[in-house]
Design an enzyme around this catalytic site. Structure first.
Site, PDB file in Angstrom:
ATOM      1  N   CYS A 256       9.314  32.133 -10.745  1.00 17.56           N
ATOM      2  CA  CYS A 256      10.278  33.229 -11.115  1.00 17.56           C
ATOM      3  C   CYS A 256       9.890  33.505 -12.463  1.00 17.56           C
ATOM      4  O   CYS A 256       9.529  34.990 -12.583  1.00 17.56           O
ATOM      5  CB  CYS A 256      11.524  32.799 -10.970  1.00 17.56           C
ATOM      6  SG  CYS A 256      12.161  31.561 -12.042  1.00 17.56           S
ATOM      7  N   HIS A 316      16.648  30.823 -13.063  1.00 15.03           N
ATOM      8  CA  HIS A 316      15.968  31.565 -12.359  1.00 15.03           C
ATOM      9  C   HIS A 316      16.016  32.943 -13.084  1.00 15.03           C
ATOM     10  O   HIS A 316      17.191  33.228 -13.733  1.00 15.03           O
ATOM     11  CB  HIS A 316      16.702  31.732 -10.898  1.00 15.03           C
ATOM     12  CG  HIS A 316      15.780  32.372  -9.921  1.00 15.03           C
ATOM     13  ND1 HIS A 316      14.493  32.411  -9.655  1.00 15.03           N
ATOM     14  CD2 HIS A 316      16.178  33.462  -9.163  1.00 15.03           C
ATOM     15  CE1 HIS A 316      14.220  33.194  -8.761  1.00 15.03           C
ATOM     16  NE2 HIS A 316      15.253  33.847  -8.558  1.00 15.03           N
ATOM     17  N   HIS A 328      11.814  39.531  -7.555  1.00 14.28           N
ATOM     18  CA  HIS A 328      11.989  37.996  -7.905  1.00 14.28           C
ATOM     19  C   HIS A 328      11.125  37.176  -7.326  1.00 14.28           C
ATOM     20  O   HIS A 328      10.705  37.699  -5.957  1.00 14.28           O
ATOM     21  CB  HIS A 328      13.359  37.505  -8.207  1.00 14.28           C
ATOM     22  CG  HIS A 328      13.982  37.209  -7.012  1.00 14.28           C
ATOM     23  ND1 HIS A 328      14.598  35.965  -6.607  1.00 14.28           N
ATOM     24  CD2 HIS A 328      14.068  38.005  -5.520  1.00 14.28           C
ATOM     25  CE1 HIS A 328      15.067  35.979  -5.248  1.00 14.28           C
ATOM     26  NE2 HIS A 328      14.651  37.260  -4.833  1.00 14.28           N
TER      27      HIS A 328
END
Length: 373
Positions: A256, A316, A328
């Site tokens: 990520c 994240h 993402h």
């Protein structure tokens, strides 16, 4: 004597903890592994890549009147000799948490990336990447250089590869034998420009040809960059569908934060490696009343909020695309929505959204503009 020595060791441990808090709170980007030793005489053992931290510790102990023998190794290790500089020689170098092939993939570095060499262990070298990340790389992936060799490399004309993936060739023909694969952001020394090809050299001296429609002079690329919200979105969407890989930071695969890092790098900006580091840069965007204040390219951070028992934990990150959507890397690079009626509504991440930061045009935190370095 034994009691005094043990008391001195406890004083050293307390001083080391203070130094770590001040100089090296993040082990990913700084080393200060020092401990007291000795049976009859206090000895300081360990290593650091921060000479100023070592000096601060020695000064602190001296001021307290504690006698000691200093055996702290300041990296780069003396065994490296003059070759303490390096440049990545393959399209994507895997950099691991320990000096072994089966160790966790910590991050990656792409062709032409400059690195600091800190110490060697067998076929591995502890390196520090341009975003200050410290981990282990296979020595075969690095061209080792002296300071003068590195300066010559740095000041030579460069070319940057701008397509997501491709190849260099032994001749100025796309059907010629390939020299190696390339990924977006690969940097090579520019020898000459031909009609349809650039003649280039690798850090280790190999020469090749790259299609000029796929690459550009590095200085021309930098001067032509028009970094804005739309350019960030465009770059992000060129990576749609890319597989998720823990530690990945290239057009081959990403995690990520490797995804958001690559987006910004291809727009001439180096940001920290991990989501938990990226959250400390940029300007905070108010999301108390929804998402109306967000702009394209803003980074959304997700994780566990702080409680009375534990601090906030960022796990994240994604990037805002507008239209109530963010992009993402989760299983693969994809677009998710914060609109509950949307087919790609991401209830899981929306419930753990912590904050949003604006990186574009910000100088807060460790942000490097390639145009200025």
């Amino acid at each position: 004597m034994g009691g005094l020595l043990e008391d001195a060791k406890k004083t050293v441990q307390a001083a080391v903890a203070e130094i770590i808090q001040t100089y090296a709170p993040d082990k990913r980007v700084a080393i200060f592994a020092v401990e007291p030793a000795g049976r009859t005489r206090l000895t300081l053992k360990g290593e650091t890549n921060l000479p100023e931290a070592r000096t601060a510790l020695l000064d602190k102990l001296t001021a307290q009147g504690i006698p000691f023998q200093d055996k702290i190794q300041v990296l780069p290790s003396a065994e490296l000799g003059e070759k303490t500089y390096g440049v990545i020689t393959i399209s994507v170098a895997s950099i691991r948490s320990e000096p072994r092939d089966a160790a966790e993939l910590a991050t990656q570095a792409t062709l032409g990336a400059p690195v600091k060499l800190l110490k060697r262990q067998g076929l591995w070298c502890l390196i520090q990447t341009p975003d200050n990340y410290i981990a282990w790389a296979d020595i075969g992936a690095i061209q080792w250089m002296t300071q003068s060799e590195y300066a010559a490399w740095q000041h030579s004309p460069k070319a940057i590869y701008l397509q997501p993936n491709g190849y260099s060739y032994v001749a100025p023909l796309t059907y010629a034998q390939s020299v190696s694969d390339l990924v977006g952001g690969s940097i090579l020394r520019l020898i000459s420009e031909q009609e349809h090809f650039l003649r280039v050299a690798y850090p280790d001296g190999r020469e090749a040809f790259v299609a000029s429609k796929e690459a550009k002079r590095y200085d021309a690329w930098l001067s032509s960059l028009q970094v804005n919200e739309q350019s960030l979105v465009y770059t992000a969407k060129t990576m749609m569908g890319l597989p998720y890989l823990w530690g990945g930071t290239s057009f081959k695969a990403v995690d990520c934060s490797g995804f958001t890092k690559t987006i910004y790098f291809m727009n001439g900006i180096i940001i920290p490696r991990d989501a938990s580091q990226q959250v400390h840069i940029g300007e905070l965007v108010d999301i108390a009343n929804g998402f109306d204040q967000l702009r394209l390219g803003d980074l959304l951070f997700f994780g566990r909020p702080a409680t009375d028992e534990a601090s906030e934990r960022v796990t994240h990150v994604g990037m805002w695309l507008g239209n109530n959507e963010f992009i993402h890397a989760s299983s693969y690079v994809r677009v998710a929505s914060v609109r509950i009626s949307a087919p790609n509504y991401d209830d899981f991440n929306l419930k753990r959204l912590l904050k949003v930061k604006r990186i574009l045009n910000s100088s807060t935190g460790h942000i490097v503009q390639l145009s200025q370095t």
